[in-house]
Write a protein that holds these residues in place. Sequence first.
Motif, PDB file in Angstrom:
ATOM      1  N   TYR A 162      58.545  36.041 114.534  1.00 43.66           N
ATOM      2  CA  TYR A 162      57.622  35.306 114.311  1.00 43.66           C
ATOM      3  C   TYR A 162      58.262  33.844 114.629  1.00 43.66           C
ATOM      4  CZ  TYR A 162      54.528  38.557 112.420  1.00 43.66           C
ATOM      5  OH  TYR A 162      53.700  39.707 112.029  1.00 43.66           O
ATOM      6  N   ILE A 164      58.915  29.853 114.654  1.00 41.02           N
ATOM      7  CA  ILE A 164      58.753  28.559 113.799  1.00 41.02           C
ATOM      8  C   ILE A 164      59.279  27.545 114.907  1.00 41.02           C
ATOM      9  CG2 ILE A 164      59.634  27.171 111.827  1.00 41.02           C
ATOM     10  CD1 ILE A 164      59.680  29.839 110.443  1.00 41.02           C
ATOM     11  N   THR A 165      58.399  26.482 114.963  1.00 45.21           N
ATOM     12  CA  THR A 165      58.936  25.249 115.751  1.00 45.21           C
ATOM     13  C   THR A 165      59.094  23.977 115.216  1.00 45.21           C
ATOM     14  OG1 THR A 165      56.621  25.045 116.424  1.00 45.21           O
ATOM     15  CG2 THR A 165      57.779  26.436 118.053  1.00 45.21           C
ATOM     16  N   ASP A 166      58.611  24.043 114.295  1.00 46.99           N
ATOM     17  CA  ASP A 166      58.537  22.686 113.168  1.00 46.99           C
ATOM     18  C   ASP A 166      58.655  23.143 111.683  1.00 46.99           C
ATOM     19  OD1 ASP A 166      55.674  22.757 112.290  1.00 46.99           O
ATOM     20  OD2 ASP A 166      55.430  22.059 114.373  1.00 46.99           O
ATOM     21  N   ASN A 169      55.085  25.209 109.399  1.00 46.05           N
ATOM     22  CA  ASN A 169      54.737  26.460 109.205  1.00 46.05           C
ATOM     23  C   ASN A 169      55.593  27.620 108.797  1.00 46.05           C
ATOM     24  OD1 ASN A 169      56.121  26.710 111.533  1.00 46.05           O
ATOM     25  ND2 ASN A 169      54.645  27.818 112.840  1.00 46.05           N
ATOM     26  N   PHE A 170      56.869  27.127 108.075  1.00 46.86           N
ATOM     27  CA  PHE A 170      57.844  28.085 107.683  1.00 46.86           C
ATOM     28  C   PHE A 170      57.225  29.052 106.663  1.00 46.86           C
ATOM     29  CE2 PHE A 170      60.644  28.997 103.966  1.00 46.86           C
ATOM     30  CZ  PHE A 170      61.485  29.832 104.811  1.00 46.86           C
ATOM     31  N   GLN A 173      54.775  31.751 108.122  1.00 44.57           N
ATOM     32  CA  GLN A 173      55.462  32.609 108.972  1.00 44.57           C
ATOM     33  C   GLN A 173      56.349  33.428 108.258  1.00 44.57           C
ATOM     34  OE1 GLN A 173      53.188  32.366 111.335  1.00 44.57           O
ATOM     35  NE2 GLN A 173      54.485  32.206 112.922  1.00 44.57           N
ATOM     36  N   LEU A 185      62.490  35.931 111.788  1.00 43.24           N
ATOM     37  CA  LEU A 185      61.814  34.609 112.276  1.00 43.24           C
ATOM     38  C   LEU A 185      62.781  34.079 113.169  1.00 43.24           C
ATOM     39  CD1 LEU A 185      61.344  32.941 108.669  1.00 43.24           C
ATOM     40  CD2 LEU A 185      59.681  33.991 110.004  1.00 43.24           C
ATOM     41  N   VAL A 187      63.634  30.680 115.222  1.00 44.59           N
ATOM     42  CA  VAL A 187      63.460  29.299 114.719  1.00 44.59           C
ATOM     43  C   VAL A 187      64.039  28.333 115.607  1.00 44.59           C
ATOM     44  CG1 VAL A 187      63.798  27.646 112.535  1.00 44.59           C
ATOM     45  CG2 VAL A 187      63.513  30.148 112.310  1.00 44.59           C
ATOM     46  N   TRP A 198      66.444  27.245 104.062  1.00 47.51           N
ATOM     47  CA  TRP A 198      65.628  28.436 104.556  1.00 47.51           C
ATOM     48  C   TRP A 198      66.407  29.839 104.935  1.00 47.51           C
ATOM     49  CZ3 TRP A 198      61.689  25.418 108.328  1.00 47.51           C
ATOM     50  CH2 TRP A 198      61.038  24.780 107.417  1.00 47.51           C
ATOM     51  N   SER A 202      64.848  33.028 103.214  1.00 46.70           N
ATOM     52  CA  SER A 202      64.422  34.203 103.925  1.00 46.70           C
ATOM     53  C   SER A 202      64.880  35.172 103.378  1.00 46.70           C
ATOM     54  CB  SER A 202      64.504  33.896 105.462  1.00 46.70           C
ATOM     55  OG  SER A 202      63.647  32.514 105.856  1.00 46.70           O
TER      56      SER A 202
END
Length: 242
Positions: A162, A164-166, A169-170, A173, A185, A187, A198, A202
């Motif tokens: 999944y 994560i671009t910013d 939305n951590f 996702q 993830l 990222v 993170w 995670s």
Amino acid sequence: MDLEIIAHRGFSVMAPENTLVAFTAALQQGANSIECDLQISADGVPVIFHDATLNRITGTSGTIREKTIAELKQLDAGAWFGEQFAGEGIPTLEEAVAGFKMVKDFLYFDVKPNSEWSDREVDDLGQLLIQEDLLTRSIMTSFNEGFLGKIREFFPEISLGYFITDVSNFEQQLQKAVAVKNAILSVYYPVILEQPQWVEQSRQQGVDLVVWTVDSLEDVKQLRSVGVRRIITNSLIGNFEV
């Protein structure tokens, strides 16, 4: 802690991205894993190509989905990068499989959201990976999360990724990855430099991270210092010390 070096579209600073020659170069120089992009042709053949249109790479208008594999095979995917690569074609996934079997760790497939895949096409993709004994070493990422749901429905053992671009939305996702299990993830790496906690957060929930696209040794050092152990890179392939 070992660092997994993942070649972004192959060794894409040394050879034209997403081509067989780029994948070969990555493996020869010691990449642990390969990342590449998947799209589907008009006649249902999975091909390895990044852009939404053919223009930048081939100098031809149109999209992968609009053309048959026979039409795509007429295009040159290497000359844009250098004259010595003229004639390098857009590879099908099936053509790339022989090289992919030499990958030590994982194959990271970014399934582009430019077009929808039919159930038959998703099933054929999974069956090809099973036939080549690559399914359990494949990680399917996509901004089209409907595709991820479909391939997991058909092939429960496949790993998902999944994006994560910013920073926004951590949590969302992460919870998706936790819920489906056997997921990571993927990222954008500056986000992790901004939110290093993170990584451990995670992992405590059973989800690892891969970061993209890192081409600075200084950034690699910082990422390693906060626990990152999977790095997608265009250029940092081979022997280097961090």
